[in-house]
Design a protein around this motif. Sequence first.
Motif, PDB file in Angstrom:
ATOM      1  N   ASP A 122       0.975  -1.177  -0.221  1.00  0.00           N
ATOM      2  CA  ASP A 122      -0.062  -0.142   0.219  1.00  0.00           C
ATOM      3  C   ASP A 122       0.556   1.142   0.491  1.00  0.00           C
ATOM      4  OD1 ASP A 122      -1.933   2.113   0.424  1.00  0.00           O
ATOM      5  OD2 ASP A 122      -2.056   1.895   2.332  1.00  0.00           O
ATOM      6  N   PHE A 123       0.575   2.236  -0.831  1.00  0.00           N
ATOM      7  CA  PHE A 123       1.657   3.188  -1.030  1.00  0.00           C
ATOM      8  C   PHE A 123       1.319   3.712  -0.565  1.00  0.00           C
ATOM      9  CE2 PHE A 123       5.016   3.482  -4.126  1.00  0.00           C
ATOM     10  CZ  PHE A 123       5.534   2.639  -4.356  1.00  0.00           C
ATOM     11  N   ARG A 124      -0.023   4.429   0.117  1.00  0.00           N
ATOM     12  CA  ARG A 124      -0.197   5.302   0.837  1.00  0.00           C
ATOM     13  C   ARG A 124       0.518   6.397   1.489  1.00  0.00           C
ATOM     14  NH1 ARG A 124      -2.254   8.668  -2.385  1.00  0.00           N
ATOM     15  NH2 ARG A 124      -2.874   9.970  -1.027  1.00  0.00           N
ATOM     16  N   PRO A 125       1.055   5.050   3.118  1.00  0.00           N
ATOM     17  CA  PRO A 125       1.437   5.776   3.644  1.00  0.00           C
ATOM     18  C   PRO A 125       3.169   5.400   3.765  1.00  0.00           C
ATOM     19  CG  PRO A 125       0.895   3.692   4.547  1.00  0.00           C
ATOM     20  CD  PRO A 125       0.957   3.688   2.565  1.00  0.00           C
TER      21      PRO A 125
ATOM     22  N   PRO B 191      13.587  13.299  12.003  1.00  0.00           N
ATOM     23  CA  PRO B 191      12.836  12.973  12.359  1.00  0.00           C
ATOM     24  C   PRO B 191      12.513  11.026  12.678  1.00  0.00           C
ATOM     25  CG  PRO B 191      11.378  13.508  11.017  1.00  0.00           C
ATOM     26  CD  PRO B 191      12.190  14.345  10.719  1.00  0.00           C
ATOM     27  N   PHE B 192      13.187   9.579  12.755  1.00  0.00           N
ATOM     28  CA  PHE B 192      12.718   8.838  13.406  1.00  0.00           C
ATOM     29  C   PHE B 192      11.416   8.317  12.517  1.00  0.00           C
ATOM     30  CE2 PHE B 192      11.737   4.418  15.560  1.00  0.00           C
ATOM     31  CZ  PHE B 192      13.437   3.864  14.735  1.00  0.00           C
ATOM     32  N   ASP B 193      10.184   9.533  12.990  1.00  0.00           N
ATOM     33  CA  ASP B 193       8.941   8.087  12.886  1.00  0.00           C
ATOM     34  C   ASP B 193       8.564   8.409  10.838  1.00  0.00           C
ATOM     35  OD1 ASP B 193       8.429  11.481  11.441  1.00  0.00           O
ATOM     36  OD2 ASP B 193       6.852  11.203  12.872  1.00  0.00           O
ATOM     37  N   ILE B 194       9.712   8.480   9.648  1.00  0.00           N
ATOM     38  CA  ILE B 194      10.013   7.920   8.795  1.00  0.00           C
ATOM     39  C   ILE B 194      10.333   7.358   8.471  1.00  0.00           C
ATOM     40  CG2 ILE B 194      10.337  11.012   7.983  1.00  0.00           C
ATOM     41  CD1 ILE B 194      13.672   9.792   7.042  1.00  0.00           C
ATOM     42  N   MET B 195      10.845   6.584   9.381  1.00  0.00           N
ATOM     43  CA  MET B 195      11.169   5.389   9.088  1.00  0.00           C
ATOM     44  C   MET B 195      10.290   3.757   9.397  1.00  0.00           C
ATOM     45  SD  MET B 195      13.773   4.515   8.224  1.00  0.00           S
ATOM     46  CE  MET B 195      14.926   6.029   7.134  1.00  0.00           C
ATOM     47  N   LEU B 196       9.176   4.908  10.071  1.00  0.00           N
ATOM     48  CA  LEU B 196       8.025   3.830  10.584  1.00  0.00           C
ATOM     49  C   LEU B 196       7.167   2.893   9.744  1.00  0.00           C
ATOM     50  CD1 LEU B 196       7.013   5.722  13.787  1.00  0.00           C
ATOM     51  CD2 LEU B 196       8.493   3.395  13.710  1.00  0.00           C
ATOM     52  N   PRO B 197       6.833   2.684   8.100  1.00  0.00           N
ATOM     53  CA  PRO B 197       6.347   2.862   7.236  1.00  0.00           C
ATOM     54  C   PRO B 197       7.524   1.598   7.308  1.00  0.00           C
ATOM     55  CG  PRO B 197       5.660   4.250   7.200  1.00  0.00           C
ATOM     56  CD  PRO B 197       6.955   4.464   8.197  1.00  0.00           C
ATOM     57  N   LEU B 198       8.511   1.650   6.568  1.00  0.00           N
ATOM     58  CA  LEU B 198       9.143   0.451   6.517  1.00  0.00           C
ATOM     59  C   LEU B 198       9.779  -0.605   7.562  1.00  0.00           C
ATOM     60  CD1 LEU B 198      11.315   0.090   4.401  1.00  0.00           C
ATOM     61  CD2 LEU B 198      13.444   1.452   5.850  1.00  0.00           C
ATOM     62  N   ILE B 199       9.672  -0.151   8.674  1.00  0.00           N
ATOM     63  CA  ILE B 199       9.790  -0.483   9.716  1.00  0.00           C
ATOM     64  C   ILE B 199       8.826  -1.772  10.036  1.00  0.00           C
ATOM     65  CG2 ILE B 199       9.701  -0.896  12.056  1.00  0.00           C
ATOM     66  CD1 ILE B 199      12.131   1.413  12.120  1.00  0.00           C
ATOM     67  N   ASP B 200       7.507  -1.274   9.596  1.00  0.00           N
ATOM     68  CA  ASP B 200       6.644  -1.863   9.911  1.00  0.00           C
ATOM     69  C   ASP B 200       6.264  -3.085   8.489  1.00  0.00           C
ATOM     70  OD1 ASP B 200       5.480  -0.800  12.010  1.00  0.00           O
ATOM     71  OD2 ASP B 200       4.020   0.561  11.121  1.00  0.00           O
ATOM     72  N   GLU B 201       6.687  -3.332   7.677  1.00  0.00           N
ATOM     73  CA  GLU B 201       7.000  -3.281   6.463  1.00  0.00           C
ATOM     74  C   GLU B 201       7.810  -4.714   6.711  1.00  0.00           C
ATOM     75  OE1 GLU B 201       4.579  -4.187   4.330  1.00  0.00           O
ATOM     76  OE2 GLU B 201       6.303  -4.921   2.627  1.00  0.00           O
ATOM     77  N   THR B 202       9.278  -4.714   7.080  1.00  0.00           N
ATOM     78  CA  THR B 202      10.349  -5.120   7.501  1.00  0.00           C
ATOM     79  C   THR B 202       9.905  -6.727   7.932  1.00  0.00           C
ATOM     80  OG1 THR B 202      11.494  -3.624   6.904  1.00  0.00           O
ATOM     81  CG2 THR B 202      12.298  -5.377   7.868  1.00  0.00           C
TER      82      THR B 202
END
Lengths: 259, 259
Positions: A122-125, B191-202
């Motif tokens: 999902d690209f949105r986030p 900010p660290f929060d830019i990594m969160l979608p990547l962390i979740d997908e990993t």
Amino acid sequence: MKVVLIGAGRLAHHLGGALLSAGHDIMQVYSRTMESASRVAAMAGGSPTNRIADIKADADAYIVAVKDSALPDLIPQICKGREQKVFLHTAGSIPMDVFKGMALHYGVLYPLQTFSKERKVDFRPIPCFVEGNDDYSVGVATELAGSISGNVRLMSSEERRYVHLAAIFACNFVNHCYALSADILAKHGLPFDIMLPLIDETASKVHAMSPAEAQTGPAMRYDENVIRSQSRLLASNPFVKEIYDRMSISIHQKAISND
Amino acid sequence: MKVVLIGAGRLAHHLGGALLSAGHDIMQVYSRTMESASRVAAMAGGSPTNRIADIKADADAYIVAVKDSALPDLIPQICKGREQKVFLHTAGSIPMDVFKGMALHYGVLYPLQTFSKERKVDFRPIPCFVEGNDDYSVGVATELAGSISGNVRLMSSEERRYVHLAAIFACNFVNHCYALSADILAKHGLPFDIMLPLIDETASKVHAMSPAEAQTGPAMRYDENVIRSQSRLLASNPFVKEIYDRMSISIHQKAISND
């Protein structure tokens, strides 16, 4: 927007699908092999080609999503005869200026995510970092990125390098830690899925607190007996043992410096 | 069941809450300090104490959830005069036989999760590994574990050591990679929060494929230019640079051996 996709790897595959869903016209997909160009074109639309000379000249934007090492050779050939168009690459560690002197309008569209072939994304986030050499290029990059992601930011090439480096730690090295964990379990006949609740909670915690606050384990507590006995368990694999030792020391050093 | 909780750290805190919710009677909470014993007792029930001599002798089970290094000193004192009862520790790397000669019935209840104080944890999906020196101890450990978790397995001390080691990689080292990522970003005002979608997908990917299949990034592709230039970005921090280099080599070695 009329888009030509240069590349047919994992990122091109997922980006093509997202751009199609957002209503863009993928006119053409170029790849070194007809087979991979056809595979992406069948999904994202457009005609496949494996000949640079056949790349159309009337698209609004050319998105170059190939491996970094292929960019220096490919860019002059792709820009030639299409110098008025907008060229965007998608690489974290390559400066925007790789296009300098090759085209008038150029920039970057860097989606921060890990892409695997057989997996819907999902690209949105997904944070998309854009850059352009002029207002027109920034506008095109921002419009394309904003049509697929709800999280678009302008970012310089210099900052993007560090974001990419940070992503290597947060994704590639993390996944390798999962892989080393799976190896240890497999060697003792234990299934990897017993780790999944722990993996999920570890990822989930850093949404609510900083990684420094979230750190647990023997290295954090500096429980030397456990650290030594675990390190010994890895004696038959000196390379993994070295990673264990260095990570343990690094965790401890960080704990001390945060105290 | 009537339970005495020995210890008032993060695991004791969360385990106490889960056992209370499952309907057990936490009779007492022991800790070295009255303050921490009281904090856990206020949440999980029972009376707090910081005196080993005051630990009640009429519980069904004594759960020892203290740091590993405290166990050798503590166990003889806790078992003394209560030798007929069931004693369970909660440590990944400590063999069950740490109780041998101290009590008649003993075992282990090891919940595989990372616990932080200010964070609610749902025990149901957490794998709980139990062990006992006889049927009675196995029965008590299994009953207690099964009342809080839907994922209970018998496991030997030897296997548990490797599960704990695997968990260090899948959780503690993973979190440290997040921390190093956060440091790189912070140093450049990002900010660290830019990594969160990547962390979740990993984390999410390894539910669907093996970590070896999920691996992406420059080390996997062996993109030497990116690896070298990223390693150079870390020149001012030789220790983190060393981790970067070793992880990159290890990812590449694993990719080759899986080919």
